[in-house]
Motif scaffolding. Structure first.
Motif, PDB file in Angstrom:
ATOM      1  N   TYR A 248       0.893  -1.048   0.068  1.00 28.30           N
ATOM      2  CA  TYR A 248      -0.022  -0.001  -0.064  1.00 28.30           C
ATOM      3  C   TYR A 248       0.982   1.299  -0.015  1.00 28.30           C
ATOM      4  O   TYR A 248       2.210   1.072   0.227  1.00 28.30           O
ATOM      5  N   HIS A 249       0.197   2.572  -0.321  1.00 32.14           N
ATOM      6  CA  HIS A 249       0.782   3.466  -0.113  1.00 32.14           C
ATOM      7  C   HIS A 249       0.838   4.362   1.310  1.00 32.14           C
ATOM      8  O   HIS A 249      -0.063   4.157   2.124  1.00 32.14           O
TER       9      HIS A 249
ATOM     10  N   LEU B  36       0.587   7.521   3.404  1.00 29.03           N
ATOM     11  CA  LEU B  36      -0.083   8.730   2.987  1.00 29.03           C
ATOM     12  C   LEU B  36       0.023   9.669   4.336  1.00 29.03           C
ATOM     13  O   LEU B  36       0.147   9.283   5.487  1.00 29.03           O
TER      14      LEU B  36
ATOM     15  N   GLY C 151     -10.825  -1.930   4.952  1.00 26.03           N
ATOM     16  CA  GLY C 151     -10.526  -0.747   3.781  1.00 26.03           C
ATOM     17  C   GLY C 151      -9.865   0.358   4.498  1.00 26.03           C
ATOM     18  O   GLY C 151     -10.443   0.549   5.855  1.00 26.03           O
ATOM     19  N   SER C 152      -8.922   0.991   3.962  1.00 20.69           N
ATOM     20  CA  SER C 152      -8.182   2.072   4.771  1.00 20.69           C
ATOM     21  C   SER C 152      -9.209   3.293   5.264  1.00 20.69           C
ATOM     22  O   SER C 152      -8.672   3.780   6.274  1.00 20.69           O
TER      23      SER C 152
ATOM     24  N   ARG D 291      -1.580   3.762   6.272  1.00 24.29           N
ATOM     25  CA  ARG D 291      -2.510   3.545   4.934  1.00 24.29           C
ATOM     26  C   ARG D 291      -3.712   4.544   4.924  1.00 24.29           C
ATOM     27  O   ARG D 291      -4.361   4.317   4.014  1.00 24.29           O
TER      28      ARG D 291
ATOM     29  N   THR E 280      -9.311   3.162  -8.010  1.00 22.78           N
ATOM     30  CA  THR E 280      -8.432   3.662  -7.102  1.00 22.78           C
ATOM     31  C   THR E 280      -7.061   3.082  -7.073  1.00 22.78           C
ATOM     32  O   THR E 280      -5.966   3.728  -7.191  1.00 22.78           O
ATOM     33  N   PRO E 281      -7.248   1.585  -7.434  1.00 23.98           N
ATOM     34  CA  PRO E 281      -5.803   0.830  -7.709  1.00 23.98           C
ATOM     35  C   PRO E 281      -5.187   1.592  -8.924  1.00 23.98           C
ATOM     36  O   PRO E 281      -3.771   1.821  -8.767  1.00 23.98           O
TER      37      PRO E 281
ATOM     38  N   TYR F 179      -3.317   5.080  -7.713  1.00 26.53           N
ATOM     39  CA  TYR F 179      -2.220   4.877  -7.199  1.00 26.53           C
ATOM     40  C   TYR F 179      -1.177   4.391  -7.940  1.00 26.53           C
ATOM     41  O   TYR F 179       0.073   4.725  -7.936  1.00 26.53           O
TER      42      TYR F 179
HETATM   43  O1  C5P Z   1      -7.629  -0.068   1.240  1.00 24.58           O
HETATM   44  P1  C5P Z   1      -8.699   0.426   0.211  1.00 24.58           P
HETATM   45  O2  C5P Z   1      -9.422  -1.072  -0.202  1.00 24.58           O
HETATM   46  O3  C5P Z   1      -9.601   1.426   0.170  1.00 24.58           O
HETATM   47  O4  C5P Z   1      -7.786   0.707  -0.811  1.00 24.58           O
HETATM   48  C1  C5P Z   1      -8.205   0.333  -2.556  1.00 24.58           C
HETATM   49  C2  C5P Z   1      -6.711   0.499  -3.152  1.00 24.58           C
HETATM   50  O5  C5P Z   1      -6.067   1.605  -3.214  1.00 24.58           O
HETATM   51  C3  C5P Z   1      -5.766  -0.527  -2.852  1.00 24.58           C
HETATM   52  O6  C5P Z   1      -5.939  -1.875  -3.396  1.00 24.58           O
HETATM   53  C4  C5P Z   1      -4.636   0.305  -3.382  1.00 24.58           C
HETATM   54  O7  C5P Z   1      -4.238  -0.529  -4.667  1.00 24.58           O
HETATM   55  C5  C5P Z   1      -4.786   1.648  -2.934  1.00 24.58           C
HETATM   56  N1  C5P Z   1      -4.291   2.182  -1.961  1.00 24.58           N
HETATM   57  C6  C5P Z   1      -3.021   2.345  -1.697  1.00 24.58           C
HETATM   58  N2  C5P Z   1      -2.605   2.983  -0.574  1.00 24.58           N
HETATM   59  C7  C5P Z   1      -3.338   3.355   0.359  1.00 24.58           C
HETATM   60  C8  C5P Z   1      -4.829   3.037   0.262  1.00 24.58           C
HETATM   61  C9  C5P Z   1      -5.146   2.527  -1.048  1.00 24.58           C
HETATM   62  O8  C5P Z   1      -2.125   2.015  -2.574  1.00 24.58           O
HETATM   63  N3  C5P Z   1      -2.804   3.924   1.555  1.00 24.58           N
END
Ligand code: C5P
Length: 314
Positions: A26-27, A29, A139-140, A156, A183-184, A187
């Motif tokens: 993940y990223h 943030l 989810g984040s 995250r 979203t993927p 990123y």
């Molecule tokens: O956590 P969530 O399921 O909402 O994230 C959706 C997508 O967004 C992840 O699969 C990833 O590709 C990207 N993401 C990320 N870094 C984060 C949050 C989300 O790369 N901190």
């Protein structure tokens, strides 16, 4: 057994900075998340069948096991097997008002409401922190959606530090119904284009997160300085989404030209765009002007405001 109705507000990102790639892929943030007065309603009823069933009034929302609402209920059943066998399954109805796939955490806030609702329904007495920890595995954005208000989010996006709430900033929000940004993809594309500038080590991540707490945007929020907050709006993902989605760029530019707009930004990975407006009356005028400039009925427009709370009982 009782049923529960919960209000699940959307969020916007007042700030989103991408720091680096984490060991989990993940990223890392640094964000400021803000709840807004645009909500879905989640009704949770006990079901003697033992099944989890999801209903939704929105044709774009799946009601099968891929829905985060379903996954939240499934997680509760797995984590609390005794309660599940005592109380049975649940029927969950989602009344959608939040635009879907918009960067407004619509799915996350629904899942957050299910965790809180099932905690109440099954009389589990979980703390907010326990609910947030469960939410982080879904989810984040889910932990923030439980807490709501105004918060710094790092890691995250799941590590929260609450800030003094921004109540009643006037917002106009725009989203093309048929436009979705993955979203993927956002990123991944950001990493391809800007990964070279990423901070590489976890000590560096921690230092950036710490420094972020005394950044201009955070100070502006502490001082409740609306104009400064609007000037400090930031979203790194705009750098990849705006060039790829001309309609989003056009909205962004159109908002910036309207009288009374203090600042404008894309929320999350988009494609929704919001503007902070100086007054409620001016927000109505801005909405009307955007509508006149873009008569396309595919464009949804909302006048809303910032609020102090996350999930609450209706
Ligand atoms: O956590 P969530 O399921 O909402 O994230 C959706 C997508 O967004 C992840 O699969 C990833 O590709 C990207 N993401 C990320 N870094 C984060 C949050 C989300 O790369 N901190």
């Amino acid at each position: 057994m009782r049923s529960y109705s919960l209000i699940a507000p959307a969020k916007i990102n007042l700030y989103l900075e991408i720091i680096g790639t984490r060991p989990d892929g993940y990223h890392e943030l640094a964000m400021i998340l803000q709840s807004i007065d645009l909500s879905d309603q989640i009704d949770i009823h006990p079901a003697s069948t033992g099944n989890i069933r999801v209903y939704c009034n929105h044709p774009q929302v799946p009601t099968d096991q891929t829905n985060l609402v379903y996954k939240a209920a499934e997680l509760m059943a797995k984590e609390f097997p005794k309660a599940y066998s005592n109380f049975g399954g649940v029927d969950i109805t989602v009344k959608k008002n939040i635009p879907v796939s918009a960067g407004l955490a619509g799915g996350s806030t629904n899942a957050a409401a299910v965790l809180m609702g099932m905690d109440l329904l099954w009389d589990l007495g979980l703390t907010q922190l326990e609910l947030e920890e469960l939410g982080a595995s879904l989810g984040s954005d889910v932990p923030f959606c439980i807490a709501g208000g105004t918060a710094i989010a790092t890691g995250r996006g799941e590590q929260l530090a609450p800030l003094q709430s921004l109540d009643n900033l006037h917002i106009v929000l725009a989203k093309y119904r048929s436009l979705e940004v993955s979203t993927p993809w956002a990123y991944k594309t950001y990493r391809q284009q800007f990964g070279i500038n990423y901070i590489q080590d976890t000590e560096g991540f921690a230092a950036r997160a710490k420094a972020f707490h005394s950044e201009e945007m955070v100070k502006a929020i502490l001082n409740q300085n609306t104009e400064k907050i609007a000037q400090e709006l930031h979203n790194d993902l705009e750098k990849v989404v705006l060039p790829a989605y001309p309609q989003v760029l056009q909205l962004r530019e159109l908002f910036a030209r309207q009288t009374g707009v203090l600042g404008t930004m894309m929320s999350g990975s988009g494609p929704s765009v919001f503007a902070i407006i100086e007054s409620q009356a001016q927000a109505e005028i801005v909405k009307q002007q955007i509508r006149e400039a873009i008569p396309d009925q595919d464009l949804e427009l909302f006048v809303t405001r910032t609020i102090k709370h996350g999930i609450k009982i209706a």
